[in-house]
Structures are given as structure tokens and as C-alpha cells.
Design an enzyme around this catalytic site. Structure first.
Site, PDB file in Angstrom:
ATOM      1  N   SER A   1       0.835  -1.190   0.000  1.00 56.60           N
ATOM      2  CA  SER A   1       0.000   0.000   0.000  1.00 56.60           C
ATOM      3  C   SER A   1       0.880   1.255   0.000  1.00 56.60           C
ATOM      4  CB  SER A   1      -0.948  -0.034   1.202  1.00 56.60           C
ATOM      5  OG  SER A   1      -1.947   0.937   1.067  1.00 56.60           O
TER       6      SER A   1
ATOM      7  N   HIS B   1      -7.152  -6.028  -0.004  1.00 56.04           N
ATOM      8  CA  HIS B   1      -6.048  -5.072   0.041  1.00 56.04           C
ATOM      9  C   HIS B   1      -4.837  -5.554   0.844  1.00 56.04           C
ATOM     10  CE1 HIS B   1      -3.894  -1.353  -0.144  1.00 56.04           C
ATOM     11  NE2 HIS B   1      -3.911  -1.214   1.164  1.00 56.04           N
TER      12      HIS B   1
ATOM     13  N   ASP C   1      -9.897  -4.918  -4.478  1.00 56.31           N
ATOM     14  CA  ASP C   1      -9.229  -4.148  -3.436  1.00 56.31           C
ATOM     15  C   ASP C   1     -10.139  -2.976  -3.110  1.00 56.31           C
ATOM     16  OD1 ASP C   1      -7.618  -2.322  -2.000  1.00 56.31           O
ATOM     17  OD2 ASP C   1      -5.794  -3.032  -2.974  1.00 56.31           O
TER      18      ASP C   1
END
Length: 272
Positions: A97, A228, A198
Site C-alpha cells: 500500500s 487489500h 481491493d
């Protein structure tokens, strides 16, 4: 503030004293090293040196994150890189991320110091409409709902804040702009994992990364059974095994090229 149990940074070096491959693993915004710990343990079990830093403002209370900016997070990952570079022949950075965003920036700024990078659902933009007003409300709206725990696997919990400080989110958008503008400066080997489903970082982010980087050695892996936080999800075993194979291959290629260069220099006129 005291660090939350489980949010501590982690460090591991091979017990036999070998210092061939080192990996820095960076968690995402509002998260903690907990989301990367199992990955690090897997790599360490195969003799890889690992560093899992806790980014400033994370793993304590959300108010602490409000007082930090992307440069603080970047600096912590950079220090971990420098720590490994003092001892290891090949250093890699893995990021999930926003950790992937930091990883891309390191590849842009410190590419000569790294052997390669691995990204898991990296962020470089967002399609959320409310993000456009965040810079204007950051001084009056201190936080928005959190983005943690987007995990498909039942019974798994990410250790992260339940809210996202608005100022931190705005700082991330500044980093996004820098990273997007310099994507072509990424020339290192890249291993990218992305989840089509996601709910935090839209798949367009990985598309932009793949289209923008200049790397010739690129592997794109689709994670069909994860959301995610894929390092804690159903596809985690594949992430772990594929990344280990990646660092071994890239390291061996680098050492092989280095030996070939040394031999050519030692015996002028020898065909490369």
C-alpha cells in the site's frame, strides 16, 4: 506513547554470519509492522536479513500520526536501507500500500543502492471524490474513517488505526504526485502483486505503475483470492514464496554480472 503490542518493529540477521541478501519491509498508512511480520519471518527462515521498521506516528495512537508527514515515513525506511547496505551485498525493499509508494520513491531516489523492489497493492492515486476536498478541510476535520482490515480471509485482523488522520492523508497525496511524476526513473527489477478486488487502493494504481516505470525486469502477479492487505490474506503464501525466488534470482544475476565484469577487467581483451 507506548507501542501497541504486536506493532513493534522487527529485525533478523542470519545466524551463520552470512550477509548476502537483505530486505526492508514497509507497512502502509495507519498500519503497523504486524502486517509484514509473517513475510519477514518467512524470508528470515531462508537466511535473508530483514528489517521491518515501524513508521513514525504508527502503532501508538492515531493522534501521533497527525503530527507526521510522508518525509518522516520515508526517512525511516531509508534508514533501514542504509542499515542493511552496511552489511549486505544486495538490498531489496518490499512495500505494501503506502509502503509501496515509499518503496517506489526509494527506487527513484536511491536506485543505485538497491537490487530490486517488490510491491503489494501500491498506491499512487485515488478515485475517491472526497480526497479532492481533503486539503481544504484538514484543519477542521481531524480524521476520516479508517481503511484497515480489507482482508478476505476469515478470522484475520490487521493491527491498525480505526481512523485516518486527514493531515496524514493529504501528505500522502503530495508523495503520490512526486512518485507519479518520476515513475520512469524506476529501472530496477520489479515484482508487483495486485488484487483485482481491493476496497482501499483501486486496481488502476498498479496499472499506472506498470505503464510508467522503465524497468525491463517486471513480474506482475494477480492475487485473485485476496483483498487489500494481501500479506495477511489467502494469497500470502504465494507472495512469500514468489518474493523469495525473486530476490534469489536477482541477487544471483547481479553477482554473476559482477564476476563477469571483474574477469573482463582482469584479462583485457577477453570477450564479455
Amino acid at each position: 506513547m507506548p507501542v501497541l503490542p504486536g506493532a513493534e518493529p522487527f529485525v533478523s540477521d542470519p545466524g551463520d554470519g552470512s550477509r548476502e541478501i537483505g530486505v526492508v519491509l514497509s507497512h502502509g498508512l495507519t498500519g503497523t509492522p504486524q502486517s509484514m511480520r509473517a513475510w519477514g519471518e518467512f524470508l528470515a527462515s531462508d537466511g535473508i536479513g530483514v528489517r521491518g521498521p515501524r513508521l513514525p506516528g504508527h502503532g501508538t495512537r492515531w493522534q501521533d500520526l497527525t503530527r507526521t508527514r510522508w518525509t518522516d515515513w520515508y526517512g525511516e525506511v531509508e534508514r533501514a536501507v542504509d542499515d542493511l547496505r552496511r552489511e549486505y551485498r544486495s538490498v531489496f525493499v518490499f512495500g505494501q500500500s503506502m509502503g509501496g509508494t515509499l518503496t517506489l520513491r526509494l527506487a527513484q531516489e536511491r536506485g543505485d543502492d538497491l537490487a530490486g523492489i517488490a510491491l503489494v497493492n501500491p498506491s499512487v492515486t485515488t478515485l475517491r471524490k472526497d480526497a479532492t476536498i481533503a486539503p481544504y478541510i484538514q484543519w477542521i476535520v481531524p480524521f476520516v474513517p479508517g481503511v484497515a482490515n480489507d482482508i478476505k480471509k476469515p478470522g484475520v485482523t490487521e493491527l491498525a488505526y480505526d481512523r485516518l488522520p486527514t493531515r496524514a492523508a493529504v501528505s500522502l497525496t503530495t508523495l503520490w504526485r512526486l512518485v507519479r511524476a518520476d515513475l520512469e526513473r524506476v529501472r530496477l527489477p520489479v515484482l508487483l502483486f495486485h488484487s483485482p478486488t481491493d476496497h482501499v487502493v483501486e486496481p488502476v494504481n498498479s496499472t499506472l505503475v506498470l505503464q510508467g516505470i522503465s524497468s525491463h525486469d517486471v513480474t506482475d502477479v494477480v492475487l485473485d483470492d485476496s483483498h487489500h492487505v494481501a500479506t495477511l490474506d489467502n494469497d500470502a503464501p504465494r507472495i512469500f514464496s514468489d518474493s523469495l525466488a525473486f530476490v534469489r534470482r536477482v541477487h544471483d544475476d547481479r553477482i554473476g554480472r559482477s564476476h563477469a565484469t571483474d574477469t573482463a577487467v582482469a584479462t583485457p581483451g577477453t570477450p564479455a
